[in-house]
Scaffold this active site. Structure first.
Site, PDB file in Angstrom:
ATOM      1  N   ARG A  60       0.824  -1.213   0.000  1.00  0.00           N
ATOM      2  CA  ARG A  60       0.000   0.000   0.000  1.00  0.00           C
ATOM      3  C   ARG A  60       0.859   1.266   0.000  1.00  0.00           C
ATOM      4  NH1 ARG A  60      -3.458   2.789   4.341  1.00  0.00           N
ATOM      5  NH2 ARG A  60      -5.143   3.768   3.147  1.00  0.00           N
ATOM      6  N   HIS A  64       0.442   4.419  -2.547  1.00  0.00           N
ATOM      7  CA  HIS A  64       0.262   5.796  -2.070  1.00  0.00           C
ATOM      8  C   HIS A  64       1.423   6.699  -2.466  1.00  0.00           C
ATOM      9  CE1 HIS A  64      -3.163   5.327   1.071  1.00  0.00           C
ATOM     10  NE2 HIS A  64      -3.397   4.625  -0.019  1.00  0.00           N
ATOM     11  N   ASN A  92      -3.535   8.726   4.834  1.00  0.00           N
ATOM     12  CA  ASN A  92      -2.354   8.091   5.439  1.00  0.00           C
ATOM     13  C   ASN A  92      -2.313   8.163   6.965  1.00  0.00           C
ATOM     14  OD1 ASN A  92      -1.305   7.454   2.907  1.00  0.00           O
ATOM     15  ND2 ASN A  92      -0.235   9.427   2.723  1.00  0.00           N
ATOM     16  N   HIS A 191      -6.187  -5.793  -2.371  1.00  0.00           N
ATOM     17  CA  HIS A 191      -6.990  -5.985  -1.158  1.00  0.00           C
ATOM     18  C   HIS A 191      -7.243  -7.464  -0.869  1.00  0.00           C
ATOM     19  CE1 HIS A 191      -8.654  -1.560  -1.220  1.00  0.00           C
ATOM     20  NE2 HIS A 191      -7.358  -1.631  -1.001  1.00  0.00           N
ATOM     21  N   THR A 192      -6.563  -8.346  -1.575  1.00  0.00           N
ATOM     22  CA  THR A 192      -6.567  -9.758  -1.199  1.00  0.00           C
ATOM     23  C   THR A 192      -5.693  -9.977   0.042  1.00  0.00           C
ATOM     24  OG1 THR A 192      -6.210 -12.018  -1.981  1.00  0.00           O
ATOM     25  CG2 THR A 192      -4.626 -10.391  -2.727  1.00  0.00           C
TER      26      THR A 192
HETATM   27  C1  HEM Z   1      -9.147   1.424  -5.913  1.00  0.00           C
HETATM   28  C2  HEM Z   1      -9.064   2.353  -4.997  1.00  0.00           C
HETATM   29  C3  HEM Z   1      -8.591   2.060  -3.586  1.00  0.00           C
HETATM   30  C4  HEM Z   1      -9.186   2.491  -2.452  1.00  0.00           C
HETATM   31  C5  HEM Z   1     -10.432   3.358  -2.348  1.00  0.00           C
HETATM   32  C6  HEM Z   1      -8.431   1.960  -1.350  1.00  0.00           C
HETATM   33  C7  HEM Z   1      -8.710   2.187  -0.018  1.00  0.00           C
HETATM   34  C8  HEM Z   1      -8.121   1.532   1.039  1.00  0.00           C
HETATM   35  C9  HEM Z   1      -8.481   1.700   2.411  1.00  0.00           C
HETATM   36  C10 HEM Z   1      -9.546   2.644   2.947  1.00  0.00           C
HETATM   37  C11 HEM Z   1      -7.718   0.849   3.153  1.00  0.00           C
HETATM   38  C12 HEM Z   1      -7.757   0.666   4.664  1.00  0.00           C
HETATM   39  C13 HEM Z   1      -6.903   1.745   5.317  1.00  0.00           C
HETATM   40  C14 HEM Z   1      -7.095   1.811   6.819  1.00  0.00           C
HETATM   41  O1  HEM Z   1      -8.144   1.446   7.330  1.00  0.00           O
HETATM   42  O2  HEM Z   1      -6.166   2.268   7.517  1.00  0.00           O
HETATM   43  C15 HEM Z   1      -6.856   0.153   2.235  1.00  0.00           C
HETATM   44  C16 HEM Z   1      -5.930  -0.783   2.588  1.00  0.00           C
HETATM   45  C17 HEM Z   1      -5.055  -1.375   1.699  1.00  0.00           C
HETATM   46  N1  HEM Z   1      -4.898  -1.036   0.383  1.00  0.00           N
HETATM   47 FE1  HEM Z   1      -6.156   0.030  -0.742  1.00  0.00          FE
HETATM   48  N2  HEM Z   1      -7.398   1.217  -1.834  1.00  0.00           N
HETATM   49  C18 HEM Z   1      -7.448   1.255  -3.205  1.00  0.00           C
HETATM   50  C19 HEM Z   1      -6.539   0.697  -4.077  1.00  0.00           C
HETATM   51  C20 HEM Z   1      -5.402   0.027  -3.684  1.00  0.00           C
HETATM   52  C21 HEM Z   1      -4.312  -0.329  -4.553  1.00  0.00           C
HETATM   53  C22 HEM Z   1      -4.240   0.024  -6.049  1.00  0.00           C
HETATM   54  C23 HEM Z   1      -3.397  -0.988  -3.806  1.00  0.00           C
HETATM   55  C24 HEM Z   1      -2.078  -1.549  -4.201  1.00  0.00           C
HETATM   56  C25 HEM Z   1      -1.744  -1.914  -5.429  1.00  0.00           C
HETATM   57  C26 HEM Z   1      -3.938  -1.065  -2.460  1.00  0.00           C
HETATM   58  C27 HEM Z   1      -3.363  -1.733  -1.414  1.00  0.00           C
HETATM   59  C28 HEM Z   1      -3.905  -1.803  -0.140  1.00  0.00           C
HETATM   60  C29 HEM Z   1      -3.428  -2.736   0.878  1.00  0.00           C
HETATM   61  C30 HEM Z   1      -2.404  -3.829   0.665  1.00  0.00           C
HETATM   62  C31 HEM Z   1      -4.137  -2.442   2.046  1.00  0.00           C
HETATM   63  C32 HEM Z   1      -3.965  -3.080   3.427  1.00  0.00           C
HETATM   64  C33 HEM Z   1      -2.828  -2.353   4.138  1.00  0.00           C
HETATM   65  C34 HEM Z   1      -2.482  -2.892   5.515  1.00  0.00           C
HETATM   66  O3  HEM Z   1      -3.035  -3.887   5.972  1.00  0.00           O
HETATM   67  O4  HEM Z   1      -1.609  -2.257   6.170  1.00  0.00           O
HETATM   68  N3  HEM Z   1      -5.129  -0.407  -2.423  1.00  0.00           N
HETATM   69  N4  HEM Z   1      -7.111   0.604   0.963  1.00  0.00           N
END
Ligand code: HEM
Ligand SMILES: *[C@@H]1O[C@H](CO)[C@@H](O)[C@H](O)[C@H]1NC(C)=O
Ligand SMILES: *[C@@H]1O[C@H](CO)[C@@H](O)[C@H](O)[C@H]1NC(C)=O
Length: 319
Positions: A60, A64, A92, A191-192
């Site tokens: 992530r 970002h 963030n 998000h897998t």
């Molecule tokens: C399509 C639009 C996307 C939205 C709206 C989105 C939104 C979010 C949100 C809200 C979270 C949770 C953050 C929290 O609660 O602190 C999250 C987690 C995450 N996102 Fe996304 N995301 C998107 C696309 C992506 C992309 C493109 C990637 C990477 C290629 C990604 C990778 C991740 C990962 C791996 C997590 C988990 C992080 C952790 O457990 O520390 N996301 N995302």
């Protein structure tokens, strides 16, 4: 000087000028830091062994980073008394994590090849290793990015998609970065792995109908209602089935209306991406191939190259 020689020298000069502005190349550090990729892999293996979620957090961070002024390690800059960076931007703050792991990898890389490798390239390689070590695809990472010397908090607030976004907004925010709808859907498959805080999915599980009712009820038990005034930071896994495994469980979840974020379920809600989500839900190979392609494209978003930017000594501070 004879005119033939003059033309020859001028064209040599232009070849070098082009080379200094060249595109990224997988071989960028082949001579200057041949041990780089092995160091990043070993460091990431250690980080994930210490904490399985770290793979997700690093992946992530790379997303970002790339969506805000390009892949330039801008997200890694710490705020100071006189500088406001991205770390406390809304998407963030209290959310982005893994900075200590980046510091450790940087220290390991510096020990082998001091002052050579950018923090932006370290993040690109670390994200690739995270996915691979958790069972996902691997890909060749073009290198040669340099690090930003500054950044903008407001760019982070406006360029990163919010979890409340609808499909139209998701597609257009990715299009603004040169990524098409297919890239967007494949990359959302990140998000897998990983977790989200209650505050990011509360409205989806309490107030929306495009969600499996049993799934919503289960989540409500650990994410109390807004009225309770508690639980904002309680975590749930983005992929119910296998949060530490980079598989296609996320897409199977979307088909079952187990999308955790509103934005997740938008990918499978009778819109243009339904067919692709179904394809990924039964073909890990199709997903893995498109995800790897998407990661390379995302990694190419406006890098600093040539003499732009710098090679930071400490990923948290401009030199
Ligand atoms: C399509 C639009 C996307 C939205 C709206 C989105 C939104 C979010 C949100 C809200 C979270 C949770 C953050 C929290 O609660 O602190 C999250 C987690 C995450 N996102 Fe996304 N995301 C998107 C696309 C992506 C992309 C493109 C990637 C990477 C290629 C990604 C990778 C991740 C990962 C791996 C997590 C988990 C992080 C952790 O457990 O520390 N996301 N995302
Ligand atoms: C999607 O969200 C945007 C911004 O909130 C809004 O302007 C637009 O009308 C929405 N589109 C659809 C199809 O709901
Ligand atoms: C759900 O909708 C109700 C009624 O509109 C509203 O009061 C409440 O704040 C919403 N809950 C969330 C978590 O958005």
């Amino acid at each position: 000087m004879g005119s033939t020689i003059r033309v020859f020298i001028l064209s040599l000069i232009s070849i070098f000028a082009l080379a200094s502005e060249a595109q990224l190349s997988p071989f960028f550090y082949a001579i200057t830091c041949p041990s780089l990729q092995g160091i990043v892999r070993i460091s990431m293996r250690q980080a994930i062994a210490n904490e399985p979620r770290m793979g997700a957090s690093i992946l992530r961070l790379f997303f970002h980073d790339c969506f805000v002024n390009g892949c330039d390690a801008s997200i890694l800059l710490d705020d100071t008394a006189s500088f406001t960076g991205e770390k406390n931007a809304f998407p963030n703050r209290n959310s982005a994590r893994g900075f200590e792991v980046v510091d450790t990898i940087k220290a390991n890389v510096e020990a082998a090849c001091s002052g050579i490798v950018s923090c932006a390239d370290i993040l690109a390689l670390a994200a690739r290793e995270a996915v691979f070590l958790l069972g996902g695809p691997s890909w060749v990472v073009p290198l040669g990015r340099r690090d930003a010397t500054t950044t903008s908090q407001s760019a982070a607030n406006t360029n990163l998609p919010p979890p409340t976004a609808n499909l139209t907004t998701l597609i257009s925010m990715f299009a603004a970065k040169g990524l098409n709808a297919r890239d967007m859907t494949a990359l959302s498959g990140a998000h897998t792995i990983g977790q989200a805080r209650c505050t990011t999915f509360r409205a989806h599980i309490y107030n929306e109908t495009n969600i499996n009712a049993n799934f919503a009820a289960t989540l409500q038990a650990s994410c109390p209602s807004l009225a309770s005034g508690t639980g904002d930071d309680n975590l749930a896994t983005l992929d119910l089935q296998s949060p530490n495994r980079f598989d296609n469980g996320y897409f199977q979840g979307l088909v079952a209306r187990h999308g955790l974020l509103h934005s997740d379920q938008e990918l499978f809600n009778s819109g243009s991406q339904d067919g692709l989500v179904r394809l990924y839900s039964f073909s890990f190979r199709a997903f893995a191939k498109d995800f790897a392609n998407g990661m390379v494209k995302m990694g190419n978003i406006s890098p600093l190259t040539g003499s732009n930017g710098e090679i930071r000594k400490n990923c948290r501070i401009a030199n």
